[in-house]
Design a protein around this motif. Structure first.
Motif, PDB file in Angstrom:
ATOM      1  N   ARG A 415       0.807  -1.157  -0.034  1.00  0.00           N
ATOM      2  CA  ARG A 415      -0.049  -0.006   0.059  1.00  0.00           C
ATOM      3  C   ARG A 415       1.144   1.316  -0.031  1.00  0.00           C
ATOM      4  O   ARG A 415       0.503   2.240  -0.837  1.00  0.00           O
ATOM      5  N   TYR A 418       2.504   1.995  -3.390  1.00  0.00           N
ATOM      6  CA  TYR A 418       1.449   2.294  -4.412  1.00  0.00           C
ATOM      7  C   TYR A 418       0.977   3.801  -4.188  1.00  0.00           C
ATOM      8  O   TYR A 418       0.843   4.693  -4.970  1.00  0.00           O
ATOM      9  N   GLY A 422       1.403   6.767  -6.558  1.00  0.00           N
ATOM     10  CA  GLY A 422       0.314   7.707  -6.878  1.00  0.00           C
ATOM     11  C   GLY A 422       0.587   9.045  -6.889  1.00  0.00           C
ATOM     12  O   GLY A 422       0.275  10.115  -7.754  1.00  0.00           O
ATOM     13  N   PHE A 459      -3.087  12.752 -13.539  1.00  0.00           N
ATOM     14  CA  PHE A 459      -3.485  11.829 -12.127  1.00  0.00           C
ATOM     15  C   PHE A 459      -4.361  12.845 -11.317  1.00  0.00           C
ATOM     16  O   PHE A 459      -4.078  14.084 -11.567  1.00  0.00           O
ATOM     17  N   ALA A 460      -5.182  12.425 -10.659  1.00  0.00           N
ATOM     18  CA  ALA A 460      -6.044  13.238  -9.842  1.00  0.00           C
ATOM     19  C   ALA A 460      -5.149  13.803  -8.720  1.00  0.00           C
ATOM     20  O   ALA A 460      -4.220  13.263  -8.233  1.00  0.00           O
ATOM     21  N   LYS A 462      -6.109  14.678  -5.650  1.00  0.00           N
ATOM     22  CA  LYS A 462      -6.571  13.864  -4.479  1.00  0.00           C
ATOM     23  C   LYS A 462      -6.901  12.464  -5.017  1.00  0.00           C
ATOM     24  O   LYS A 462      -7.989  12.625  -5.689  1.00  0.00           O
ATOM     25  N   SER A 463      -6.515  11.473  -4.472  1.00  0.00           N
ATOM     26  CA  SER A 463      -6.692  10.181  -4.811  1.00  0.00           C
ATOM     27  C   SER A 463      -8.196   9.870  -4.336  1.00  0.00           C
ATOM     28  O   SER A 463      -8.572  10.677  -3.335  1.00  0.00           O
ATOM     29  N   PHE A 464      -8.820   8.821  -4.704  1.00  0.00           N
ATOM     30  CA  PHE A 464     -10.081   8.616  -4.009  1.00  0.00           C
ATOM     31  C   PHE A 464      -9.624   8.227  -2.472  1.00  0.00           C
ATOM     32  O   PHE A 464     -10.498   8.505  -1.865  1.00  0.00           O
ATOM     33  N   ARG A 465      -8.780   7.454  -2.393  1.00  0.00           N
ATOM     34  CA  ARG A 465      -8.539   6.921  -0.828  1.00  0.00           C
ATOM     35  C   ARG A 465      -8.387   8.181  -0.053  1.00  0.00           C
ATOM     36  O   ARG A 465      -8.674   8.209   1.063  1.00  0.00           O
ATOM     37  N   LEU A 467      -9.728  11.003  -0.637  1.00  0.00           N
ATOM     38  CA  LEU A 467     -11.160  11.834  -0.222  1.00  0.00           C
ATOM     39  C   LEU A 467     -11.816  10.867   0.540  1.00  0.00           C
ATOM     40  O   LEU A 467     -12.670  11.590   1.310  1.00  0.00           O
ATOM     41  N   TRP A 468     -11.877   9.588   0.392  1.00  0.00           N
ATOM     42  CA  TRP A 468     -12.359   8.643   1.320  1.00  0.00           C
ATOM     43  C   TRP A 468     -12.121   9.151   2.913  1.00  0.00           C
ATOM     44  O   TRP A 468     -13.021   8.951   3.624  1.00  0.00           O
ATOM     45  N   ARG A 471     -13.557  11.888   4.115  1.00  0.00           N
ATOM     46  CA  ARG A 471     -15.011  11.654   4.223  1.00  0.00           C
ATOM     47  C   ARG A 471     -15.316  11.192   5.845  1.00  0.00           C
ATOM     48  O   ARG A 471     -16.242  11.506   6.316  1.00  0.00           O
ATOM     49  N   ARG A 475     -17.349  12.310   8.891  1.00  0.00           N
ATOM     50  CA  ARG A 475     -18.486  11.741   9.509  1.00  0.00           C
ATOM     51  C   ARG A 475     -18.132  11.438  10.784  1.00  0.00           C
ATOM     52  O   ARG A 475     -19.094  11.598  11.927  1.00  0.00           O
TER      53      ARG A 475
END
Ligand code: SF4
Lengths: 482, 284
Positions: A415, A418, A422, A459-460, A462-465, A467-468, A471, A475
């Motif tokens: 991870r 990776y 990224g 590439f983005a 901010k990666s999805f992870r 953003l996740w 989030r 929460r």
């Protein structure tokens, strides 16, 4: 400019480049492949196409499992009918056999019915070198013989030519007055061929399927030339790959159905010529001598190497017609007798010398359209994947690619690495993209092969992870607060 | 491949976001999460995940692919086996194909019985997004609103390996205000094919250009699809050629909501050349 021939021995890259540049080729291919494909769909949906495919496959699988026995049964029955069976391990043995038959029968001229297997073993060349005259009698084959080209499609050998191109060939080689009227062109060819039929001493054809139970050789044609070739000359020689047989008469008609519907969308062909032996006393016509050459040429090797599935092929050409790669480059770019998806599978496996055959398994996006079209459901994409894997295992993959793949897997194996990769890619690509207005227009080799014709997105940021994670943090805050 | 049929609708799923979505198109991942949540499914994201190994497998590097496949099985396997999730969902037809179909090629049951069992049990509960929405959740209308001409490109793995085609088309058909238009050759490959796009760049481009021509003929503003790899290829060409149409992942269209309380004011009737904002531009 006519659709020019591609030098089959040129390097793969060169062949493809020439094909892609040829706009006439594109027109010819688009027209005919679309026409043939939609005819196939109509013909297969008119019957229970799935069942037809399943049954044909089962039958062909049975043939492969019992190949030695069935071949011997075929031999026994042909011999009992008064024919001769010859076994050829490879191309040169097959050539020698046919030459010997021709020599013994004092043959000067040979008429041929369209056959891929004789193309595979370069039989015409061998016969011509021995001083024989060889005439192709299928109209399509005749045209490319005049043009000095090999066929570019399993079923439709001149699929790469437009009417204009064919007219040019006829004007040059047959002194035909300029015309684009197909009927007039056909008439001229027919008149010429008639003379050839009447004067040839030997007929040669391939075999669509041979029936073991009766010792019958079957050829499927639409022009009637096949039956002339098999019955008019004194000597008839049928050359067949060892896999092209069926156990019974019933099976023959099963395969006939599958073949006709898949190749041209016909319910049945105009002619089906069956030859079970030489002319008997009292017969009005038929050859005096009947020979069958059973050719291996790498086929049992394919079986042994785990590529037996490719031997289920009935050579209908359906996979070529639906193949988006074939549609762009045509048959000659493959550099081998067999083109399209099935060609990409078997050309590297057959002993014939194909320049850069090792590149063919990579000339596919693995879209799978071929498998859906194939009347015997050959899993062509899987076979291509197997070939690629075999190459890697045999250490034949390019060095740079191997290194890149190793780095890729190492990066993806943790991870941390990776995520770091990224971030790096995001930083680098966004910096570069900022210079070229949003998208990447240039990338370093080998990725430049992409950006020569296509943009690539950065590439983005901010990666999805990421953003996740944000989030989830939000929460948690809300949950704590509420 | 056997898909599990659920007696109770799944409550919780693991998101297999795929590496390309993660790193290049996070908005597709987010749209996927929101869509699933809106339909009553809790999403968990196993953060150890990276890549399923498809690029290596397709290029023939099976040992390398096996390393990543094993990793995937170890990350997602326990979640399913311990009942922490009911299913795995991915916004990608090709990555779903990799894990549900091709992993079996990598682990034969004699040499790797445990992995083989695991891939079979995971294959049964791994779904591509639209397949999951329609076949498992029974959703045919996601309540999306998307003004514009929309067409559909069927990505090869989705269509021919997973045989998912009706599902995305149904979902699109129910998007409010979307005008669906036909795409010639919708089922023809766009020419991406992983390393094929680099190794055979010329053929790959020619295939993509054919797709771009058909898209121009269709008059579509956007072409919806279920795979970001094909999306990258098609957009790469459309953008290079300066075409108006754009490829958009279906999750983004299905997740696009327009506030029904306050619709945008209609354009003044006589005002000429009012440039309607193109929906895909908001999305990208
Ligand atoms: S592989 Fe299948 S579709 Fe292609 S020529 Fe052979 S039988 Fe026909």
């Amino acid at each position: 400019m006519a659709t020019s021939t591609i030098d089959l021995h040129a390097p793969y890259k060169e062949r493809v480049k020439l094909a892609l540049q040829n706009l006439h080729l594109k027109t010819a291919l688009s027209r005919s492949t679309v026409r043939l494909s939609s005819a196939r769909v109509a013909a297969m949906t008119a019957v229970d196409g799935q069942r037809l495919r399943d049954q044909t496959r089962q039958m062909k699988e049975y043939v492969l499992r019992n190949l030695p026995d069935l071949l011997e049964e075929l031999e026994r029955n042909i011999t009992a009918n008064g024919g001769h069976v010859h076994w050829a391990r490879d191309a040169s043995e097959a050539q020698a056999i046919v030459l010997e038959i021709a020599r013994q029968a004092n043959v000067q001229k040979v008429v041929k019915s369209k056959s891929m297997v004789t193309e595979e073993i370069h039989l015409n060349q061998a016969l011509e070198e021995a001083g024989l005259k060889v005439v192709e009698t299928d109209l399509g084959e005749y045209i490319i013989q005049l043009a000095g080209e090999p066929p570019s499609h399993i079923v439709a050998p001149v699929v790469h030519k437009r009417l204009e191109d064919i007219s040019a060939v006829f004007q040059e080689k047959l002194d035909m007055p300029p015309t684009l009227d197909p009927e007039q062109m056909c008439a001229i060819a027919r008149a010429r061929l008639r003379q050839e039929f009447l004067t040839a001493e030997m007929g040669i054809s391939g075999v669509n399927f041979a029936i073991a139970e009766t010792g019958t050789v079957c050829i499927v044609t639409n022009e009637g030339n096949g039956r002339m070739v098999t019955s008019m000359p004194r000597v008839y020689v049928a050359v067949m790959g060892i896999e092209k047989l069926v156990p019974t008469v019933e099976d023959a008609f099963l395969q006939y159905q599958a073949l006709c519907r898949s190749s041209t969308g016909q319910q049945c062909s105009v002619y089906l010529s069956l030859t079970s032996g030489p002319r008997r006393e009292g017969d009005v016509d038929g050859p005096e001598e009947f020979h069958v050459v059973l050719l291996d040429n790498g086929r049992s090797d394919m079986l042994a190497r785990g590529y037996g599935e490719a031997l289920l092929c009935v050579r209908c050409g359906a996979c070529l017609n639906v193949c988006p790669v074939y549609r762009e480059i045509g048959g000659h770019a493959y550099g081998s007798t067999y083109s399209g998806p099935i060609g990409a599978v078997i050309s590297p496996l057959l002993p014939a010398q194909v320049t850069n055959a090792e590149k063919l398994p990579h000339a596919s996006s693995l879209c799978g359209a071929c498998r859906d079209a194939c009347p015997v459901k050959i899993d062509l994409p899987r076979l291509l994947l197997d070939l690629r894997s075999d190459q890697v295992e045999a250490n034949q993959a390019p060095w740079l690619e191997r290194q890149a793949m190793e780095i890729f897997v190492r990066t993806m194996s943790s991870r941390r690495s990776y995520e770091n990769a990224g971030k790096l890619a995001s930083l680098a690509s966004n910096t570069m993209a900022a210079l070229s207005g949003g998208n990447l227009k240039f990338m370093p080799p080998p990725l430049s092969a992409w950006t020569q014709s296509r943009d690539f997105p950065p590439f983005a940021k901010k990666s999805f992870r990421e953003l996740w994670a944000e989030r989830m943090a939000r929460r948690r805050t809300i949950q704590r607060g509420g | 491949m056997h898909r599990k049929t659920f007696e109770q609708p799944p409550r919780r799923v693991a998101l297999f976001v795929t590496c390309m979505v993660d790193m290049i198109y996070p908005e597709v991942g987010m749209a996927t999460v929101e869509l699933l949540e809106r339909h009553g499914v809790e999403v968990i994201f196993p953060e150890e995940q990276t890549c399923c190994g498809q690029p290596a497998f397709n290029a023939g590097y099976r040992d390398e692919a096996r390393v990543l496949a094993r990793r995937f099985l170890e990350i997602f396997g326990p979640l399913v086996e311990q009942g922490q999730v009911d299913a795995i969902v991915a916004p990608s037809g090709s990555c779903t194909t990799m894990t549900s179909h091709f992993y079996a090629t990598l682990f034969d049951s004699a040499a790797n019985p445990a992995e083989r069992r695991r891939c079979e049990s995971l294959a049964a509960v791994t779904f591509e997004l639209t397949e999951f929405l329609v076949d498992v959740l029974g959703v045919t209308d996601t309540g999306a609103r998307f003004p514009g001409k929309v067409t559909y490109h069927a990505c090869c793995h989705l269509l021919r390996e997973l045989q998912v085609d009706a599902q995305p088309r149904t979902l699109l058909a129910n998007v409010q205000d979307a005008e669906l238009v036909e795409l010639t050759g919708a089922e023809e490959c766009c020419g991406f094919g992983g390393l094929f796009s680099i190794k055979n760049a010329g053929i790959s481009t020619a295939m993509g250009q054919r797709k771009a021509r058909y898209l121009a003929q269709s008059g579509a503003d956007v072409v919806a699809l279920c795979d970001v790899s094909c999306m990258t290829h098609i957009n790469g060409l459309l953008s290079r050629q300066g075409q108006h149409c754009r490829a958009v992942h279906i999750a983004q269209i299905l997740n696009s909501q327009v506030d029904v309380e306050a619709p945008p004011p209609p354009p003044a009737p006589d005002q000429e050349a009012v440039q309607q904002p193109r929906r895909w531009q908001d999305i990208r």
